[in-house]
Design an enzyme around this catalytic site. Structure first.
Site, short mmCIF file in Angstrom:
data_model
loop_
_atom_site.label_atom_id
_atom_site.label_comp_id
_atom_site.label_asym_id
_atom_site.label_seq_id
_atom_site.Cartn_x
_atom_site.Cartn_y
_atom_site.Cartn_z
N GLU A 76 -8.02 22.68 -9.81
CA GLU A 76 -8.64 23.98 -9.70
C GLU A 76 -7.96 25.12 -9.38
O GLU A 76 -8.10 26.42 -9.65
CB GLU A 76 -9.96 23.85 -8.45
CG GLU A 76 -11.09 23.14 -9.18
CD GLU A 76 -11.86 23.88 -10.04
OE1 GLU A 76 -12.24 25.17 -9.84
OE2 GLU A 76 -12.58 23.12 -11.06
N HIS A 117 -11.35 16.74 -14.51
CA HIS A 117 -10.15 17.54 -14.30
C HIS A 117 -8.90 16.99 -14.72
O HIS A 117 -7.95 17.63 -14.83
CB HIS A 117 -10.07 17.77 -12.88
CG HIS A 117 -11.16 18.80 -12.49
ND1 HIS A 117 -12.46 18.36 -12.40
CD2 HIS A 117 -10.88 20.06 -11.99
CE1 HIS A 117 -13.21 19.33 -11.67
NE2 HIS A 117 -12.51 20.55 -11.50
N CYS A 164 -18.99 15.73 -16.10
CA CYS A 164 -18.72 15.33 -15.09
C CYS A 164 -18.96 14.00 -14.69
O CYS A 164 -19.94 13.27 -14.71
CB CYS A 164 -19.50 16.38 -14.14
SG CYS A 164 -19.43 15.78 -12.44
N ASP A 178 -20.16 20.83 -15.07
CA ASP A 178 -19.18 20.25 -14.17
C ASP A 178 -19.50 20.89 -12.91
O ASP A 178 -19.73 22.04 -12.85
CB ASP A 178 -17.87 20.15 -14.97
CG ASP A 178 -16.80 19.25 -13.81
OD1 ASP A 178 -17.22 18.52 -13.29
OD2 ASP A 178 -15.58 19.64 -13.90
N SER A 179 -18.71 20.57 -11.79
CA SER A 179 -18.28 20.89 -10.56
C SER A 179 -17.53 22.22 -10.81
O SER A 179 -17.78 23.14 -9.97
CB SER A 179 -17.86 20.23 -9.62
OG SER A 179 -16.76 19.83 -9.97
N CYS A 195 -12.29 11.45 -14.55
CA CYS A 195 -12.62 12.72 -14.00
C CYS A 195 -12.18 13.80 -14.83
O CYS A 195 -11.02 13.62 -15.37
CB CYS A 195 -11.97 13.15 -12.32
SG CYS A 195 -12.36 14.72 -11.96
#
Ligand code: DGL
Length: 282
Positions: A157, A191, A77, A14-15, A189
């Site tokens: 994050e 997240h 992702c 993932d990012s 997403c």
């Protein structure tokens, strides 16, 4: 390294830390598996970037995971799944390569009763149109409302998913979906599962779909049919390898929030991009 064996690891990327929500589902459903996880925190968030740039990151990370000897790659992702899945599948036709969009769309289309589905996602995923395409291919009669949520990834994050800003943003982003009274909302997403409480605090009527649940089931099926499922913990099973292109100490500090059971048995390393290539070989 021979990747076509049950003891080889599953590559996941993932990012940032969001994809650990997918890793957690995968380890929950396949506890004997070992994972190699790449968080491209040097480039997070992906969501506001050009789609070609995200494709190049996703292809570079997938190549590094296969070179390392992973038996399968999971794009944990959504935006990478939207723009790079076909390219990576073409490059590695003999290995399972999974994304999260088709599984999420499939689960949502089966769940909705009133045919109205909301999608919360990053700007890039919304721009790609991948969720609408996947949903309409399953049922052209659906009403689909996609909403870009640029504030969400930085909040997660930073560990601020329970903040007032998270709640206020959740209310704003849900508004257009609430207007059509969707009964099903895709967390588009990886997240966003961490914002579930904030979202439900604002509006708890719909069913929130985490695509990772269906994606991990599909991965288990694909590994089983290729005889690649780890049926018992092998010698290598003790340690997961977690790599970040950002700061390993801050990644490690967040780990217990995302992967509580596996945090202690994981090694965290730092990776650096060299031009458009990454290497997991130390
Ligand atoms: N978690 C990723 C996704 O599912 C990317 C989020 C981002 O970096 O913007 O799309």
């Amino acid at each position: 390294m021979d990747s076509q064996r049950p003891g080889a690891a599953i590559g996941i990327f993932d990012s940032g830390i969001g994809g650990l929500t997918v890793a957690r589902r995968i380890l929950g459903c396949m506890p004997n598996e070992r994972i190699v996880y790449v968080a491209d925190q040097a480039h997070v968030p992906y969501g506001g970037r050009e789609l070609d740039e995200v494709r190049s990151f996703a292809c570079g990370i997938s190549a590094a995971l296969f070179r390392y000897g992973c038996k399968a790659v999971v794009m944990a992702c959504n935006i990478s799944s939207a723009v790079a899945l076909d390219d990576v599948r073409r490059a590695y036709p003999d290995s399972p390569v999974l994304g999260v969009i088709a599984p999420g769309a499939c689960r949502a289309a089966r769940t909705t009763k009133n045919g109205r589905i909301g999608v919360l996602a990053t700007a890039g995923t919304v721009r790609s149109g991948a969720y609408s395409r996947a949903l309409f291919s399953l049922n052209p009669e659906l009403t689909v409302v996609e909403v870009a949520c640029p504030k969400f990834v930085p909040l997660v994050e930073a560990g601020e998913e329970a903040s007032e800003l998270a709640q206020a943003s959740a209310a704003d982003y849900l508004e257009p979906i609430r207007e059509v009274q969707a009964d099903t909302v895709i967390l588009g997403c990886t997240h966003y599962p961490f914002l579930l409480s904030a979202l439900q605090g604002v509006w708890d009527a719909p069913i929130y779909i985490d695509p990772a649940e269906q994606a991990s089931r599909e991965l288990a099926e694909q590994l089983a049919s290729a005889s690649l499922l780890a049926l018992s913990p092998g010698n290598e099973s003790l340690s997961h390898l977690l790599a970040t292109t950002g700061d390993p100490s801050s990644f490690r500090a967040h780990l217990h929030r995302f992967l509580p059971d596996a945090a202690a048995s994981s090694t965290v390393i730092r990776l650096s991009w060299r031009h458009s290539s990454l290497s997991l070989m130390t």
